[in-house]
Design a protein around this motif. Structure first.
Motif, short mmCIF file in Angstrom:
data_model
loop_
_atom_site.label_atom_id
_atom_site.label_comp_id
_atom_site.label_asym_id
_atom_site.label_seq_id
_atom_site.Cartn_x
_atom_site.Cartn_y
_atom_site.Cartn_z
N GLU A 104 31.14 94.92 107.64
CA GLU A 104 31.93 96.09 108.04
C GLU A 104 32.19 96.98 106.83
O GLU A 104 32.15 98.22 106.93
CB GLU A 104 33.25 95.64 108.66
CG GLU A 104 34.12 96.78 109.19
CD GLU A 104 33.42 97.60 110.27
OE1 GLU A 104 33.68 98.83 110.32
OE2 GLU A 104 32.61 97.05 111.03
N ASN B 140 34.67 90.20 105.24
CA ASN B 140 33.88 91.00 106.18
C ASN B 140 33.05 92.03 105.40
O ASN B 140 33.32 93.23 105.42
CB ASN B 140 34.80 91.70 107.19
CG ASN B 140 34.03 92.25 108.38
OD1 ASN B 140 32.79 92.36 108.33
ND2 ASN B 140 34.73 92.59 109.44
N LEU C 24 38.49 94.70 103.35
CA LEU C 24 37.51 94.00 104.20
C LEU C 24 36.80 92.89 103.42
O LEU C 24 36.59 91.78 103.94
CB LEU C 24 36.49 95.00 104.76
CG LEU C 24 37.00 95.93 105.86
CD1 LEU C 24 36.01 97.07 106.09
CD2 LEU C 24 37.23 95.15 107.16
#
Length: 523
Positions: free
Chosen positions: A74, A71, A66
């Motif tokens: 997340e 990201n 991730l």
């Protein structure tokens, strides 16, 4: 193993990690999620966190994927249940630190990295994570300190050498950086990051052929290496090929139109090429996306400096220097703005600071020489000018200043030689032609003086307003013609002098007398 036993979570975890190492982050993330969704076998080995080891490793792997995809939010949610009041797992602390880093939270990141280091003091990974964090947040001194500590406790790897090289590069310790990158490559010849760092160091030492050779090696290892297009452009800039630099950045922006670093450098090149309007648009876009971009602030300041907007320029230069305190270039422009405002003590202080940070700044020596000339310490100014020319051979103004310095010391031969270099490099500078002509005339070099003064008058007559030297160039040219008995040419030059000179000019009466004598001789 998976074909023989589809429930083999260890094998599935291993496959996910291999895919992750290959850079297929979306596929790797999906594989880690599959492991997390599988039933944990009874009696599975537990991690120090109290959870099954395979679950913890899958969560950390998924978080890594991730983060690689940008990201961090997340990844932060995924690791939430691994957080404990008291740190117990070095691996968990390491990735909690990387997640915090991804979220832009420097203090928590440092805390987690230090926790990982305490839990595994013999592990190089925690040292490297902390050193890389300090390097990325422009704290190279602390990065070097961490790596020096690491060298006492862990085996020195190519990775340690490479990160140490990048930290030294940020501190402008180019020879030390090159030594570390070279040692890293001896240990791991395919380390493209060390190869790239070596190319950057060569470029900053103005060894451009060597830099180009190292970049070619990087491209051979990884044609899509991050920052490769940017560095190719910087190398073209260093070689004075602004068209090639611009083309390199434009091509890269087609592939990565939202890359703020590329936009910022493109804006910088446009400023250097004098295309302020296009540059300003790009640099303001960069600041909208990255409000703390030191480069964008700096080059917007240079646009404002060109426009004569001294105070706005000065504020931008100060902001850039605060954002990147290790940049000698940014400190130098703080000095430049101060010099333009006649704040000599501030300018001198900032120039000394800039040169301490980066002794390769040729323009800083040139600016300091200007201050020293004004202060009357001409010999010190000459030393600075020689260094300026050595480091920045394209700074033609340094040759002109050197000529004036030699003149003040009575070294006429050296003064003429320096001014000849100045006009050869910038033949459009009429005032330099005038100064050269005057000195040549003083030394009895009348033929050479006439050539120089004719260049001066031709350039100066295009816009003589407020330029006393233009009138004086015509007077001196007239004097040469007068001495050669070229009466008509002398009349033209003296007449132009009388048009341009002030009514109370000290030489007006002498010129009028000479014109009278010429007129009497003609009659």
């Amino acid at each position: 193993s998976i074909e023989l036993d589809t429930s083999n979570s260890d094998a599935a975890l291993g496959a996910a990690r291999l895919v992750l190492l290959e850079g297929a982050y979306q596929d790797a993330y999906a594989r880690f999620q599959t492991v997390l969704g599988s039933e944990v076998p009874a009696g599975a080995e537990l991690d120090v966190t109290g959870q099954p080891k395979v679950v913890v490793q899958a969560k950390l792997g998924a978080a890594e994927a991730l983060l690689a995809m940008g990201n961090a939010e997340e990844a932060n949610r995924l690791l939430a249940d691994l957080r404990t009041n008291e740190p117990v797992s070095a691996d968990v602390e390491l990735w909690l630190g990387k997640v915090a880093e991804g979220l832009g939270q420097s203090k928590p990141a440092v805390k987690h990295f230090r926790n990982a280091n305490k839990l595994k003091p013999k592990s190089v990974r925690a040292y490297m994570a902390l050193a890389q964090h300090y390097t990325s947040t422009k704290r190279p001194g602390e990065a070097v300190g961490i790596l020096v500590e690491a060298q006492k406790k862990v085996d020195i790897t190519a990775e340690v050498r490479r990160v140490l090289g990048w930290a030294e590069l940020q501190r402008n310790r180019l020879d030390d950086a090159m030594e570390q990158f070279t040692k890293a490559l001896e240990m791991e010849p395919r380390d493209s990051s060390a190869q790239f760092g070596l190319a950057v160091a060569y470029r900053r030492k103005w060894k451009l052929d060597e830099a180009a050779a190292e970049l070619a090696k990087v491209e051979a290892l990884d044609a899509k290496f991050p920052g490769l297009a940017l560095e190719k452009g910087r190398l073209a800039e260093a070689g004075g090929d602004m068209d090639a630099a611009t083309e390199s950045y434009r091509s890269a922006l087609i592939e990565s139109p939202e890359d703020a670093a590329l936009k910022s450098r493109m804006g910088a090149v446009l400023v250097l090429a004098g295309k302020d309007e296009e540059a300003e648009k790009l640099l303001r876009e960069v600041l909208d996306a990255q409000p703390y971009s030191a480069e964008a602030e700096h080059y917007l300041g240079r646009i404002e400096l060109d426009r004569g907007q001294l105070e706005p320029a000065r504020q931008r230069f100060l902001r850039a220097a605060r954002l990147e305190p290790e940049s000698g270039l940014y400190r130098m422009y703080v000095a430049w703005a101060a010099l333009e405002s006649n704040e000599m003590s501030t300018a001198l202080r900032e120039l000394n600071a800039a040169l301490k940070l980066d002794p390769t700044l040729g323009d800083a020596y040139w600016l300091r020489a200007r201050i020293r000339i004004r202060a009357g310490t001409v010999r010190d100014a000459l030393a600075d000018l020689k260094k300026a020319i050595e480091l920045s051979p394209n700074r033609i103004e340094a040759w002109a200043a050197m000529g004036e310095s030699h003149y003040q010391l009575g070294q006429m031969k050296e003064a003429i030689a320096a001014l000849e270099k100045a006009v050869a490099g910038a033949p459009e500078q009429g005032y330099w032609w005038y100064r050269l002509g005057r000195l040549q005339l003083d030394e009895g070099q009348r033929a050479q003086a006439l050539t120089s003064l004719l260049e001066a008058t031709a350039i100066g007559d295009e816009d003589p307003t407020g330029k006393a030297w233009v009138a004086d160039s015509h007077r001196l040219t007239g004097d040469i013609y007068y001495a050669r008995n070229k009466r008509q040419e002398a009349i033209v030059e003296y007449g132009r002098y009388l048009e341009l000179a002030d009514r109370d000019a000290i030489d007006r009466a002498d010129v009028e007398n000479k014109l009278r004598r010429i007129s009497e001789g003609l009659n």
